[in-house]
Design an enzyme around this catalytic site. Structure first.
Site, PDB file in Angstrom:
ATOM      1  N   HIS A 216       0.811  -1.222   0.000  1.00  0.00           N
ATOM      2  CA  HIS A 216       0.000   0.000   0.000  1.00  0.00           C
ATOM      3  C   HIS A 216       0.844   1.272   0.000  1.00  0.00           C
ATOM      4  CE1 HIS A 216      -4.333  -1.323   0.436  1.00  0.00           C
ATOM      5  NE2 HIS A 216      -3.628  -2.345   0.019  1.00  0.00           N
ATOM      6  N   SER A 220       0.306  -1.058  -6.537  1.00  0.00           N
ATOM      7  CA  SER A 220       0.477  -2.197  -7.449  1.00  0.00           C
ATOM      8  C   SER A 220       1.172  -1.822  -8.743  1.00  0.00           C
ATOM      9  CB  SER A 220      -0.892  -2.793  -7.778  1.00  0.00           C
ATOM     10  OG  SER A 220      -1.365  -3.538  -6.700  1.00  0.00           O
ATOM     11  N   LYS A 244     -13.819  -7.913  -9.525  1.00  0.00           N
ATOM     12  CA  LYS A 244     -12.905  -8.749 -10.319  1.00  0.00           C
ATOM     13  C   LYS A 244     -12.259  -9.843  -9.455  1.00  0.00           C
ATOM     14  CE  LYS A 244      -9.239  -8.272 -13.687  1.00  0.00           C
ATOM     15  NZ  LYS A 244      -8.587  -7.368 -14.602  1.00  0.00           N
ATOM     16  N   ASP A 245     -11.701  -9.440  -8.297  1.00  0.00           N
ATOM     17  CA  ASP A 245     -11.094 -10.433  -7.393  1.00  0.00           C
ATOM     18  C   ASP A 245     -12.161 -11.413  -6.900  1.00  0.00           C
ATOM     19  OD1 ASP A 245      -8.704  -9.204  -7.695  1.00  0.00           O
ATOM     20  OD2 ASP A 245      -8.510  -8.461  -5.649  1.00  0.00           O
ATOM     21  N   GLU A 288       5.138 -33.748  -0.390  1.00  0.00           N
ATOM     22  CA  GLU A 288       3.958 -33.264  -1.122  1.00  0.00           C
ATOM     23  C   GLU A 288       4.411 -32.586  -2.410  1.00  0.00           C
ATOM     24  OE1 GLU A 288       1.426 -34.868   0.378  1.00  0.00           O
ATOM     25  OE2 GLU A 288       0.201 -33.087   0.712  1.00  0.00           O
TER      26      GLU A 288
END
Ligand code: HEM
Length: 414
Positions: A216, A220, A244-245, A288
């Site tokens: 922040h 981005s 969107k997310d 894994e």
């Protein structure tokens, strides 16, 4: 007392709290109005998806802990009890198991997105470093958690991995018994791994907090890798990115449900449904899937001069993650996004191929073709970061960058 209004028509209780602790103002600024470049694609939803899977792991983990017993004679049976007798216990466990796989998958794509679009470059170095710290914490947590069901693979994975520390000269053996709480994997190992697994969840939560705070500050990046120049090149996070997310999260949860309900054990190891037996080694000890590439690197290193294969493997495996910390400085290119770096783009896909090859090799016994593939892919992995990134950045002829995000959108290039 007179309360200063923050504008708008917020309920009085909100005004009251906000005047004393401005959480609502903060949320409005950092979530509601937070400016996002208007050209971000769905790869920018992976951070949110990873956060959702982390939340699923936290919630299901807390409920599992209410029924799990951290004792070597009871752990396996307590997990079976969760699966058969506890109301919705099977769902809690399958969500936790598959949630870990989806968390790793989301974070790996998130990390590779960062490598492709140069999101680690100034001023986002610290954000990237917190990301690598998160990766290390996730790996530690996943390893510790895998030991808890006390199945054959839990026991032997713990034995193999803790034994790696014995490769460290002078203090190695002391370190191993200190980690195990004895001379072999036993009850003290299980109880401390349980305590640390629970603790790691909160460490990860705190580091995610730092990661997002750092994000922040610098905001981005975007697929073009150029900063927004004016307000019309950004959109407020809410409602645009919420929608969107939100859509991306729903798609990810559908995929997650398909695994959880229809193929819950597909990503796991059958041998772990056999109780731990210190007297019988499974024919093929394998971690894994999300550890396969690192496991391949561990076993790819041969005896080298005074460094034996075990120590060399441990150093190489550690270095394969540590090298990520230095990526912001290893990459010397002034251009961020691979879109404008045609040669780097090619090398990026070779890196992906090398990681996939390592994954394949890590899932197989270290012999024949798998061993050679592991060696070649390990060499490329390190060459990519230590040779390609520094040299290519200086020499590559990059494509012309658009004047701005708006210009790229108008010309259709965004
Ligand atoms: C627990 C795991 C993680 C969580 C929950 C997480 C969460 C997030 C979130 C919510 C964002 C903003 C949305 C987005 O850009 O996707 C973000 C951005 C970012 N993360 Fe992570 N992250 C994690 C791990 C990592 C790792 C392992 C790395 C790399 C080593 C990393 C590097 C970055 C970078 C560089 C950005 C900024 C990207 C950009 O703006 O282009 N993160 N992260």
């Amino acid at each position: 007392m007179k309360v200063k209004s923050n504008g708008g028509n917020r309920p009085r209780i909100v005004e009251w709290i906000d005047a004393r602790l401005p959480v609502f103002t903060y949320l409005q600024r950092e979530y509601g109005e937070f400016p996002m470049p208007r050209n971000v694609n769905y790869l920018w939803s992976l951070g949110a998806i990873a956060s959702v899977f982390f939340a699923i792991l936290m919630v299901t983990g807390i409920f599992l802990a209410m029924h799990y017993t951290a004792h070597k004679d009871l752990a396996f049976d307590s997990v079976e009890r969760i699966m058969r007798d506890v109301n919705w216990g099977w769902l809690l466990r399958y969500m936790h198991m598959n949630g870990a796989s989806f968390f790793f998958a989301a974070v790996y794509i998130h990390l590779l997105r960062g490598l492709y679009y140069g999101s680690y470059k100034a001023p986002r170095e610290l954000l990237w470093i917190f990301g690598v710290v998160l990766l290390l914490c996730m790996m530690a947590s996943a390893f510790l958690g895998y030991v808890l069901p006390w199945g054959q693979m839990s026991y032997w994975a713990a034995t193999v991995i803790t034994n790696l520390f014995s490769a460290i000269p002078l203090v190695g053996d002391m370190l191993v018994s200190w980690i195990l709480g004895g001379y072999s994997v036993d009850n003290p190992t299980l109880t401390r791994f349980y305590a640390l697994h629970y603790l790691m969840a909160f460490v990860i939560a705190a580091v995610i907090g730092l990661h997002v705070i750092a994000l922040h500050i610098v905001r981005s990046n975007n697929p073009l890798g150029i900063e927004p120049k004016s307000a019309d090149e950004t959109v407020p996070f809410h409602p645009y990115l919420t929608a969107k997310d939100g859509f991306a999260i729903v798609v990810a949860l559908i995929a997650f449900s398909l695994f959880t309900f229809f193929a819950p054990n597909m990503l796991g190891e059958t041998v772990n449904y056999v109780p731990a037996n210190p007297l019988q080694t499974p024919p093929h000890i394998v971690p894994e899937w999300y550890f396969w590439p690192f496991y391949a690197i561990l076993r790819a290193v041969p005896n080298l001069w005074i460094i034996d294969a075990k120590l060399g493997g441990v150093i190489a495996m550690g270095a394969s993650i540590l090298v990520l910390f230095f990526v912001p400085w290893l990459d010397t290119s002034p251009v961020r996004s691979a879109r404008f770096r045609p040669i780097y783009r090619g090398f990026f896909w070779v890196l992906i191929a090398a990681i996939v090859a390592l994954g394949w090799a890590g899932s197989r016994p270290p012999e024949g073709a798998a061993l050679w593939v592991a060696k070649a892919a390990t060499l490329y992995y390190f060459a990519h970061f230590l040779v390609v990134l520094p040299l290519l950045g200086r020499r590559e002829k990059t494509l012309p960058l658009p004047a701005s995000i708006s210009a790229a959108i108008k010309s259709g290039a965004a």
